[in-house]
Design an enzyme around this catalytic site. Structure first.
Site, PDB file in Angstrom:
ATOM      1  N   SER A 133       0.735  -1.068  -0.006  1.00  0.00           N
ATOM      2  CA  SER A 133      -0.117  -0.070  -0.148  1.00  0.00           C
ATOM      3  C   SER A 133       0.832   1.153  -0.132  1.00  0.00           C
ATOM      4  O   SER A 133       1.884   1.197   0.595  1.00  0.00           O
ATOM      5  CB  SER A 133      -0.803   0.116   1.366  1.00  0.00           C
ATOM      6  OG  SER A 133      -1.550   1.078   1.614  1.00  0.00           O
ATOM      7  N   TYR A 146      -1.770   0.278  10.098  1.00  0.00           N
ATOM      8  CA  TYR A 146      -1.872  -0.437   8.841  1.00  0.00           C
ATOM      9  C   TYR A 146      -0.634  -0.050   8.160  1.00  0.00           C
ATOM     10  O   TYR A 146       0.100  -0.745   7.830  1.00  0.00           O
ATOM     11  CB  TYR A 146      -2.948   0.211   8.124  1.00  0.00           C
ATOM     12  CG  TYR A 146      -3.287  -0.500   6.683  1.00  0.00           C
ATOM     13  CD1 TYR A 146      -3.617  -1.607   6.526  1.00  0.00           C
ATOM     14  CD2 TYR A 146      -3.010   0.499   5.763  1.00  0.00           C
ATOM     15  CE1 TYR A 146      -3.689  -2.205   5.243  1.00  0.00           C
ATOM     16  CE2 TYR A 146      -3.169   0.020   4.471  1.00  0.00           C
ATOM     17  CZ  TYR A 146      -3.482  -1.378   4.215  1.00  0.00           C
ATOM     18  OH  TYR A 146      -3.804  -1.894   2.872  1.00  0.00           O
TER      19      TYR A 146
END
Length: 300
Positions: A133, A146
């Site tokens: 990501s 995250y």
């Protein structure tokens, strides 16, 4: 191919099956709607396997199954797609357990699966494609748990890429923009997470930041979700290219606006980067203890 209950994993499993490949697709729950849809829409070549990446027993069972069915042929490709996040909050407000949960799935689970399959991948001179990501490259507000796990995952895969070169294994990272996948776009899910977070916060932290601060973050995130892209084909095509191209890219950036985002990240000063990420994603209001009205109340 891990994480096929929904989103990129499910779409990629279907795409590779249509192309005629033998696909081993792992799901968290064999009875989930996503698993049942794959059963319904894919050929008998596709094998569904139950796997929770936080459970070594699950991973070992999947490894044994794949080894038994690919010993003669080797394994051409591994797609690390499974990902987890259930916290939108400042790092200070995010419980330590949330950091650990992200690391367990996004980093340790993918590491264990990759290491377990490497002998088969080495014998085939195959491919590793991992969905990471942009949050692992840049300090997105309220995504520390995250983002930190994805940063670790990206670095791990870059290291594998360098180390596995002599074996002829090519390693690619996919860094997608914001897409509509699984629970990531369900406001009810995020509202529940917000309530649980507020209930778990120590009183002192709740006082310092304020309940309205957490509410505001949640509202902005739910607003941001409305721009999530529903068409997953750019990501599926990037994963497929990573698996099949003669010379796959080291990094793929499917999605709108990532070019400008990475340009700002690489070439502009920190304060511009921070302003951009807040403008693009979440721009929290001032914590309660720093607001003028709070200081006036304290003085009174």
């Amino acid at each position: 191919l891990s994480g096929c209950d929904s989103g990129f994993g499910q779409a990629t499993a279907r795409h590779l099956d249509i192309m005629g490949f033998r696909v081993f697709a792992s799901v968290l729950d064999l009875q989930s709607p996503g698993a049942q849809e794959l059963r319904r829409t894919c050929s008998s070549r596709l094998t569904l396997l139950q796997m929770d990446l936080t459970k070594t027993d699950d991973i070992q069972r999947v490894l044994q199954h794949i080894q038994a069915h690919t010993n003669s042929t080797g394994l051409w490709g591994l797609v690390n797609n499974a990902g987890f996040n259930d916290t939108i909050a400042d790092a200070e407000l995010s419980p330590l357990g949330k950091f650990r949960a992200c690391m367990e799935v996004n980093f340790f689970g993918s590491l264990e699966l990759t290491k377990g399959l490497l002998p088969l991948l080495r014998s085939a001179g195959g491919r590793i494609v991992t969905v990471s990501s942009p949050a692992g490259d840049m300090p997105f507000p309220c995504l520390a748990a995250y983002g930190a796990s994805k940063a670790a995952l990206s670095l791990l895969m870059d290291t594998f890429r360098s180390e596995l070169q002599p074996w002829g294994i090519k390693v690619s990272l996919i860094l997608p923009g914001y897409y509509k996948t699984g629970t990531t776009c369900d406001p009810a899910f995020w509202n529940l997470q917000k309530q649980q977070l507020l209930a778990s916060l120590p009183q002192e932290l709740l006082q310092a930041y304020g309940e309205d601060y957490v509410e505001e973050i949640n509202q902005q995130f739910i607003q941001f979700m409305k721009v999530a892209v529903e068409d997953l084909s750019a990501v599926v095509n990037s994963i497929t290219d990573g698996l099949l191209a003669a010379n796959p890219a080291v990094r793929y950036y499917p999605g709108q606006g990532l070019g400008i985002m990475y340009f700002i990240h690489r070439y502009l000063p920190y304060f511009v980067r921070d302003l951009f990420l807040k403008g693009f994603f979440i721009n929290p209001k001032l914590p309660r203890a720093l607001r003028r009205e709070h200081h006036n109340d304290v003085k009174k």
